[in-house]
Design a protein around this motif. Structure first.
Motif, PDB file in Angstrom:
ATOM      1  N   GLY A  16     -59.634  27.756 -16.011  1.00  0.00           N
ATOM      2  CA  GLY A  16     -58.624  26.812 -15.580  1.00  0.00           C
ATOM      3  C   GLY A  16     -59.193  25.426 -15.448  1.00  0.00           C
ATOM      4  O   GLY A  16     -60.384  25.206 -15.701  1.00  0.00           O
ATOM      5  N   SER A  17     -58.358  24.501 -14.980  1.00  0.00           N
ATOM      6  CA  SER A  17     -58.773  23.108 -14.856  1.00  0.00           C
ATOM      7  C   SER A  17     -59.134  22.716 -13.438  1.00  0.00           C
ATOM      8  O   SER A  17     -59.683  21.639 -13.215  1.00  0.00           O
ATOM      9  N   VAL A  18     -58.811  23.589 -12.484  1.00  0.00           N
ATOM     10  CA  VAL A  18     -59.030  23.280 -11.071  1.00  0.00           C
ATOM     11  C   VAL A  18     -60.105  24.192 -10.508  1.00  0.00           C
ATOM     12  O   VAL A  18     -60.060  25.411 -10.718  1.00  0.00           O
ATOM     13  N   TYR A  19     -61.051  23.615  -9.785  1.00  0.00           N
ATOM     14  CA  TYR A  19     -62.086  24.407  -9.126  1.00  0.00           C
ATOM     15  C   TYR A  19     -61.453  25.068  -7.913  1.00  0.00           C
ATOM     16  O   TYR A  19     -61.164  24.423  -6.898  1.00  0.00           O
ATOM     17  N   SER A  73     -73.149  32.337 -13.676  1.00  0.00           N
ATOM     18  CA  SER A  73     -73.821  31.299 -14.450  1.00  0.00           C
ATOM     19  C   SER A  73     -73.062  31.106 -15.758  1.00  0.00           C
ATOM     20  O   SER A  73     -72.187  31.908 -16.104  1.00  0.00           O
ATOM     21  N   ARG A  74     -73.398  30.038 -16.454  1.00  0.00           N
ATOM     22  CA  ARG A  74     -72.715  29.793 -17.729  1.00  0.00           C
ATOM     23  C   ARG A  74     -73.671  29.168 -18.718  1.00  0.00           C
ATOM     24  O   ARG A  74     -74.606  28.460 -18.333  1.00  0.00           O
ATOM     25  N   ASP A  75     -73.389  29.418 -19.984  1.00  0.00           N
ATOM     26  CA  ASP A  75     -74.096  28.804 -21.096  1.00  0.00           C
ATOM     27  C   ASP A  75     -73.026  28.210 -22.004  1.00  0.00           C
ATOM     28  O   ASP A  75     -72.428  28.928 -22.813  1.00  0.00           O
ATOM     29  N   GLY A 123     -68.204  25.732 -11.788  1.00  0.00           N
ATOM     30  CA  GLY A 123     -67.650  24.518 -12.330  1.00  0.00           C
ATOM     31  C   GLY A 123     -68.019  24.333 -13.785  1.00  0.00           C
ATOM     32  O   GLY A 123     -68.822  25.080 -14.362  1.00  0.00           O
ATOM     33  N   TRP A 124     -67.442  23.301 -14.406  1.00  0.00           N
ATOM     34  CA  TRP A 124     -67.607  23.144 -15.847  1.00  0.00           C
ATOM     35  C   TRP A 124     -69.058  22.911 -16.243  1.00  0.00           C
ATOM     36  O   TRP A 124     -69.487  23.331 -17.317  1.00  0.00           O
ATOM     37  N   SER A 125     -69.831  22.257 -15.399  1.00  0.00           N
ATOM     38  CA  SER A 125     -71.224  21.976 -15.748  1.00  0.00           C
ATOM     39  C   SER A 125     -72.172  23.076 -15.301  1.00  0.00           C
ATOM     40  O   SER A 125     -73.325  23.106 -15.727  1.00  0.00           O
ATOM     41  N   GLY A 126     -71.708  23.940 -14.434  1.00  0.00           N
ATOM     42  CA  GLY A 126     -72.559  24.991 -13.898  1.00  0.00           C
ATOM     43  C   GLY A 126     -73.256  24.623 -12.608  1.00  0.00           C
ATOM     44  O   GLY A 126     -73.925  25.464 -12.001  1.00  0.00           O
ATOM     45  N   THR A 135     -63.433  23.468 -26.398  1.00  0.00           N
ATOM     46  CA  THR A 135     -63.376  22.754 -25.127  1.00  0.00           C
ATOM     47  C   THR A 135     -63.739  23.629 -23.946  1.00  0.00           C
ATOM     48  O   THR A 135     -63.490  23.276 -22.804  1.00  0.00           O
ATOM     49  N   PHE A 136     -64.357  24.780 -24.195  1.00  0.00           N
ATOM     50  CA  PHE A 136     -64.670  25.712 -23.121  1.00  0.00           C
ATOM     51  C   PHE A 136     -65.491  25.047 -22.035  1.00  0.00           C
ATOM     52  O   PHE A 136     -65.322  25.323 -20.852  1.00  0.00           O
ATOM     53  N   GLY A 137     -66.390  24.156 -22.411  1.00  0.00           N
ATOM     54  CA  GLY A 137     -67.262  23.504 -21.450  1.00  0.00           C
ATOM     55  C   GLY A 137     -66.535  22.637 -20.440  1.00  0.00           C
ATOM     56  O   GLY A 137     -67.122  22.232 -19.437  1.00  0.00           O
ATOM     57  N   SER A 138     -65.283  22.337 -20.663  1.00  0.00           N
ATOM     58  CA  SER A 138     -64.512  21.513 -19.736  1.00  0.00           C
ATOM     59  C   SER A 138     -63.712  22.346 -18.735  1.00  0.00           C
ATOM     60  O   SER A 138     -63.013  21.797 -17.888  1.00  0.00           O
ATOM     61  N   TYR A 139     -63.810  23.661 -18.814  1.00  0.00           N
ATOM     62  CA  TYR A 139     -63.031  24.542 -17.948  1.00  0.00           C
ATOM     63  C   TYR A 139     -63.863  25.100 -16.791  1.00  0.00           C
ATOM     64  O   TYR A 139     -65.045  25.409 -16.951  1.00  0.00           O
ATOM     65  N   VAL A 140     -63.213  25.232 -15.676  1.00  0.00           N
ATOM     66  CA  VAL A 140     -63.737  26.016 -14.566  1.00  0.00           C
ATOM     67  C   VAL A 140     -63.506  27.495 -14.903  1.00  0.00           C
ATOM     68  O   VAL A 140     -62.476  27.850 -15.478  1.00  0.00           O
ATOM     69  N   VAL A 141     -64.457  28.337 -14.572  1.00  0.00           N
ATOM     70  CA  VAL A 141     -64.308  29.770 -14.856  1.00  0.00           C
ATOM     71  C   VAL A 141     -64.517  30.563 -13.573  1.00  0.00           C
ATOM     72  O   VAL A 141     -65.451  30.318 -12.815  1.00  0.00           O
TER      73      VAL A 141
END
Length: 121
Positions: A98-101, A70-72, A51-54, A27-33
Motif C-alpha cells: 500500500g501507500s500508507v505506513y 526486510s526487503r530487497d 517502509g518503502w526504503s526498509g 514501482t514496488f520500491g515505492s510501496y509500504v509492505v
C-alpha cells in the motif's frame, strides 16, 4: 502490483521459516509492505510492516524479538524471517502492499494469495 507469498510449511515448535513476498511491477520500491496472518476462525491480524526504503519497521507485540521483516527492492521481494515459532503462530500468512505506513489492513490495496504456516508442538 501483483504479490505472491511463499515459504510456508510445517515446522516444529522452536523452529524457523522465512516467508517471501515477490512482487511484479517496476514501482514496488515505492510501496509500504505489510505481513498479516489469519488464524482459523479469526480475523486477519497485523504482523509486521516495512517502509518503502526498509529503514522503518514495526511489529505486533506477539512477534517482537522473534520475527524480522526486510526487503530487497532490487529483487522486488519482502521477507519475513520467523524464528522461535510457536504452535499459536499457525496461520495463513499474507503480504500486502500500500501507500500508507500502517498496521491497519484496510489501508492496503494489494494482497498476495497467502501461504500456510503450521507449527507443531
Amino acid at each position: 502490483v501483483q504479490l505472491q507469498a511463499s515459504g510456508g510449511g510445517l515446522v516444529q515448535a522452536g523452529g524457523s521459516l522465512r516467508l517471501s513476498c515477490a512482487a511484479s511491477g517496476r514501482t514496488f520500491g515505492s510501496y509500504v509492505v505489510g505481513w498479516f496472518r489469519q488464524l482459523p476462525g479469526k480475523e486477519r491480524e497485523f504482523v509486521a510492516v516495512i517502509g518503502w526504503s526498509g529503514s522503518s519497521t514495526d511489529y505486533a507485540d506477539f512477534v517482537k524479538g522473534r520475527f524480522t521483516i526486510s526487503r530487497d527492492n532490487a529483487k522486488n521481494t519482502v521477507y519475513l524471517q520467523m524464528n522461535s515459532l510457536r504452535p499459536e503462530d499457525t496461520a495463513v500468512y499474507y503480504c500486502a502492499a500500500g501507500s500508507v505506513y500502517s498496521v491497519s489492513r484496510s489501508t492496503y490495496s494489494y494482497w498476495g494469495q497467502g501461504t500456510l504456516v503450521t507449527v507443531s508442538s
